[in-house]
Structure formats: C-alpha cells, structure tokens
Design an enzyme around this catalytic site. Structure first.
Site: not given
Lengths: 158, 158, 158, 158, 158, 158
Positions: C74, C76, C112, C127
């Site tokens: 959700m 943008h 985010m 990793d």
C-alpha cells in the site's frame, strides 16, 4: 545463417529452447571507460579515498546481470550460477578496464548477462564520476569468450 | 571539484537534492554498434525483412530508461517526461548509430537515463543479431549534450 | 484513530493523497545486527580485509529504499530526494548499528523507505557473513524520527 | 572458515555454484513485531474488522521472497518451489509472530528468501498500522532452521 | 487525430509531456471474470472460507498499478496518489465484477494504471481458482471514465 | 476439488511443488481487442504506417510473460523456455486477435504466463491507440489449451 530472435515474418519472439541440452555455459565480456587523467587520479590516489566508487560499480554490474532478461526483450530468464565483475585501473592510459564473467548450467548461453554486467558497471562508473568529468566514454563493449552450448566455443580474435 | 555520490569518508550515498530547483532538463546520449558487413545487410536489405530488429532495440532502450534508477545504485528515481531512441543504419561503415534523448522537469539531470537508453538499445541489437555475428562491438557510449540544472549546459567537443 | 490503509470494510487500499500538501519529509530508521565475536572481528580487523562487506550492505540498503513501493503493497511510489545508510561497527558488543535516512518533498512520508533501507542493509550483512555465522540476529528495526507532513514530528522516546 | 561472497582481495562476487549438487533445501525464518496493546486489539478484535491487514502482510512476504535476488546483491536468482508466511497474534504480549518457510530444489540455500519473506511481512504490518502506532518495533529476525546442501542441517539453539 | 505514441515515421516513442499542465487526473476501469457456478459458490459460501482469494486479487491489482510503466512500453512513470480495487460477487450470473480507480496529480492520465490494476486483479482471480476452473474468462476490460488533462472528461456510453 | 493457492484456513500460500515432476508444459491463451473501424484502419492501412504499433504490443507481451511471478502473487518464478505473441488484424470485425504461447520444462504449468502475455499485449495495444479511441474493449481473455503436468491436457470447448 539466420537471426534466431525473429520468425520467418520478421516478428520478434523468445525462441523456444525446450529441446536444447542443459550444459555448463560461461561467457566473458569486457568494456573500458576512458576518462580524464584528473578523474582517474581522483579515484585512484587523489584527494579522496577510492572509497565506494569501484565497489559500487562492481556490485551494480553483478546486480545488473540478474536484470538482463528484464532489459533485453528476447532474453530468457535463467538461473545464473555465478557472476564476477573486475575493474582494473590503468592510470597510464586513463582507462578503467572492466571484465565480467557469467556462468550457468542451462539451455541458453549467458553472453547477454556478461555484456549487461560489464555495461552496467561502466555506466555506474560514469555516474559516480560525472560530477567531475561528463566527457567520459564507454568503449569497446564486447564478448571476449564463450563456452558451452551447441554453437561451441567462441574466442574473440585479437 | 569533488565526486558527489560519495561522502567525505568515501562512502556511497544517494545525494540529497531536496533543496535543488525543479527545472527542465534534457540529455542526449549516443552509442554505435559495429558489425560485419553481412550482418548489417541482413538487417537492412538482406534475405530477411528488417522486421522487428530495430523496433525491439528502440523499445528496449525506452523501457531501459525507466529502469535506470534500479540499475545505477546512486541514481534518483524521477518521473521522466519523454524518451526517444533513434537508430540509423550506416551500411557503408557497417555501423548502427544510436541516439537517445531523455527529458524531465525535476531536480536532477537525466544524463544516466539517456546513457542507459542508448546502451540497452545497443545491447538489444547485439542480442537480436548475435546468432550470426558474435563479434559485434558497442563503441563510443557518450553524453552528447545536456541542458538544465545548476551546472548548466554541456556540449561534447568534437 | 484509525488505520488508513484499509477502508471501512477492512479492505486494503492505497489511500488517496491527491489533496495532501507537498512538503519536505525526512525519516530516520535504525536496526542492528548481532553476531558472534569472531564474525565482527573477521569483518573489522581479522584475517581478511573488510573489503566490500560493508559497502555491499550500504549500497543494497540505498537501492532497497528505491524498491519500497514494489515490496510494501500500500506504499505510494514517490520520487526520493536522498537516501543514506550508515553502518557502525561496535566490536565490544558484537553489533553492527545501521542508520538509514530518507528524504523527499512530496505528499506522503518516507518512513517505510527508511525502514526498508535499514532492513535490506541488515539482510545483506547477514548474507555476506552467513557462511561463517548463521546465528546472526537482526534486532530493533524501528523508526527513530520523522519530520514533515500533517502528523508533524515524531521522535522515538528513549 | 571464510566469507564466501568476497574474493581473496575482499571484492564482492556472486560465488560460482555451477559444480554444487542440486538437492532439496528448506529454510525457516522468524520475526516478531512488537506494538501497543491498543494496536493489536485494533487488528484482532477492536473497532474494525481484521480485514486485509494480516492478508496484506502475508501476501507481501510471499511476493518479497521472489524479489530476494533483486534486493540482496550477491544472492543467486533461483526458482522457488514454495513459500509460506504465517502470522500469529499474541495479544497477551502485544506481539505478532511471523514464520516464513521457503523451499527449493537447487544448488544454493534459501535462507535469504525465508528471511526476506519474514522481514517484508513485518515491514508491511508496520506500514498497515503506522497511522496509529509509529513506535512498533521489528525484533528478532533470525534463521530458525535450514536443511539440505553441503553444510547440512542448521537448527537455532534455544 | 493521430496516434501519439509513434512519430511521423511510425516509430514508437515515449511522448514528451514536459510542457503539459500538472492537474488532477482520475481514471476508472472495469473488468469482469466469468466462472462456473460451482467456482463462485466455492469462493463465496462454499466448502471453504472465502479466505484470501479476494484479498489477494485486490492487493495484486493495487501493486500491479504501480508496475504499469514497466509493463506498457510507452507509458510514463509517474507518482500515483491513490489506487483502489473493488471486487463484487455476482452469484446469480457467476461473475465477479472488478472496478479499479487510479488518481494522480501529474502531466499525463492514469487510464493505463486503472486498466492494469483491473486486469492484474482479474488474472490473479483466475490464478487463485484455476485449480478448479480453467475455463474462466476475463471479459470487458474497459475504461469507464477519466477526468482531468487537456482531452477533458471521457465517460463510456452505456 | 479444492483451491490450491490457499491453505485449510483460507490463507494464501505459494504451494510447494518440490515433489512434482519436471516435464514439458505448454499453454496457449487468447484475447481480442475491439476497436472502432477508423482505429483498425489507421493501424492497418490508414494515414500512417503500421509502424511499431503491433511490434510494441508483441514485445510488451513477451516481456510481460517474464514478469508474471512479480504480478500474480502466488505464481512460481520459473525459467521460461519460449514465448510467442501473435497479433492478427480482423478489419471486417474491427478486432485484433491475440494469441500467446508459453513453454517451459518445469514443475508447474505456464497458463498464467500465457494469459499475462496476451493481456499485456492487449493493454499495450490500447495504450498505443488510446489517443484516438478510448472506447476500445479487451474481450475474452482465456486459456485455449494447456499440455503437460499431472492434470494433463486441457482444451477449451468451442
């Protein structure tokens, strides 16, 4: 001899390789980036540490190889077994030499993956240094060698 | 003069452009693909119709421009206003000349978008023809011109 | 108080921000990676040069920020103005501290993007070192601060 | 013991796995999201239906697993056989527990895919609820178990 | 009247919109998925809970809208302000009606974003149910309405 | 009969196919685009050369097939062996008929890849012509045939 990525009407296609043999394929591509003497000195020994400039180009090249089939329309998406990108500073000639190697065990070759890795590394080098040298030129992007597959080994003539 | 994409410790960063002016920026990049005489004839006038070879390269270049920020680590993602890719056949010299133009009204330039478009078009041309000519070379990927932004206009010297 | 990303029926939506103000927004997120003493020593001072380990994590974090809207359904898609990712070695506590900052001038916040940058850098560190230490733990991924936008400034309480 | 993702000069590489055996590999990763009591109640039993909050996080985690090689620079792109993401509400402790499992039959492990799935699900949960609780923390992202491959089985010690 | 996405030679281009006005643009697209009576009953009221079937389609549609410029070659990449996807069960006619709305304040319309959202939601519905009904048909993907931009309002005639 | 992409609680999952047989799978999907008589004439024989309109749609469809697993949440990422997209002009009925074929030798079918290719080609055709005909409709997106896999051959009844 014919182009494999277009059909008899000249229409683009992703050619069907389902009957081709799975075997190991290796491709080596090279490129070089020509810059001003001041630029290569700035990267190599100059006022600022070499820092992440070469690392960024190397990593971008490796990641770029994994994007090959999203960039080159008729390329197959395939599981790559390995990718390396080497950058060598040639201060005498104000060049950075890039060599990219791609490996897979699959039905099609990895020439495009090696060429894409070399090219993206070169473009990234341009991007990292363009604030001081917009005139840099990417030269001689070419396949050096490939092995594996029905068409066998190719080695560029010197 | 300093590299903008690394900080004072040499660490890569995506430089903050929040205070830069929004204005129109245009960049033109070029590249050329050298091939065998037989290859360019096959594309242009030869045994098979030109078909989708040039169209595929052109479309791939335009789509590649929109992937620039995913390929070049420190590039900003920005809304492109326009991209064109032109391919011109030069049968006399066995070359295809590629010119890519990118436009945006934003805070950073679009040099990398134009260079990426030209490069991806060149790589696609290689891919479309590699079944008949693995020795093709991508040459002279370079910025021809840019306008807009604080650093002003750049025009390559001939 | 209500969740903005679901409608009154509880259905997910990408909330319409077309009427929101464009202003500068900055978000800072942090994370830390806990590892064995031997692992952090290997990165920092050990048998091998620190090499590209931290650079790879830093670059991956920056590139990850640009993928945020492709990962978080959700979110943008928005033009980021800047992203930095810092990694600090804390050998005493066998921790690497990661701080990511994202900036944009747009209608929605970049929390985010900062959190994604910190997280992808942490995953990349895992990793790069997992061959010697599979037990590493990513801890305390959190928003430290945000400014700009209608909800104003948020600063995490210590 | 050495890091496999850098060469002897400390340069990042995508390590060549072409000679490794193809066998089944499974990895399980976990993460948890700590939030305010009001937030978890709002998701679970509160004023609004649980709606798509958990579904969005679950789906984002699964899709995130398929993006792993685009996010983590030295990760191989490989064909995943299965991915599940489970979210369990722990209202007593105001936590959501996330468990992600990835499976493939290939030459390299899927630890990063499981960790990425868990992390993207956690980030999505944050995004879905951040309008009411910016202080949420993603904790304890870790590998729980892996099977298959030359290094054999790993199980986290409790 | 002429096609805007090809030049006078018929060559594809991403048309330059740098001189166009920024204003609010909204587009609404619809599609429907026809299935067997047993299939819609299975989703709606049948042996298994409706579960994530509709949520997955809704979320996929919203995420698909953000991929539009990567899928449709001549589409501009632009910052979307909002996307919603609604799915309505029509058990009487064994149809699911999909309506997608996209909004942005930018220089080009969002018709393709709305159409892509509707289409990806429809394809996802097919994928989620194809184990029981491979004969499902996606019908009537069409633009219902658009507002904003130089060409003004378009409303589909009934 | 049950939906395979949700578990017994109705939660979405990417179903584990690690035990399924690798064999050749082919899927054929079709779609058609209905337009005004003037539009199809403009593409086919009209004032402007057909140019890149059909080529762009064809190439977008092929590239779209390679994005299937990024668009459809529960789809496996798999190595495609071949993709073709054919567009046939039906001027009498003002329709363009699209047929897409996808092939792979793997553990899951390629129905979604064929359907995605057909759909993206149709959407691209809409995009290329929408300046002159916003009322175009994409109709009858459907699976025509699939072979291979445990569920065997499916052929659409006429």
């Amino acid at each position: 001899m014919e182009l494999s990525h277009v059909n008899e009407k000249g229409e683009a296609r992703m050619v069907n390789v389902s009957q081709k043999n799975v075997n190991e394929r290796v491709a080596v591509a090279s490129a070089r980036v020509r810059m001003k003497k001041e630029t290569i000195q700035m990267i190599a020994t100059g006022q600022m540490p070499k820092g992440d400039v070469l690392a960024t180009a190397r990593i971008a090249g490796i990641m770029g190889a994994k994007q090959t089939d999203k960039l080159i329309p008729m390329c197959h998406n395939l599981p790559l077994d390995g990718v390396t990108v080497d950058l060598e500073m040639d201060e005498e000639h104000s060049l950075v030499h890039i060599t990219a190697t791609a490996t897979c065990v699959w039905k099609t070759g990895v020439e495009m993956e090696a060429l894409t890795a070399a090219t993206v590394a070169a473009l990234t080098l341009y991007d990292m240094c363009k604030a001081v040298d917009k005139g840099m030129v990417i030269e001689a992007v070419q396949l050096e060698k490939k092995t594996g597959g029905k068409s066998g080994t190719y080695t560029r003539e010197k």
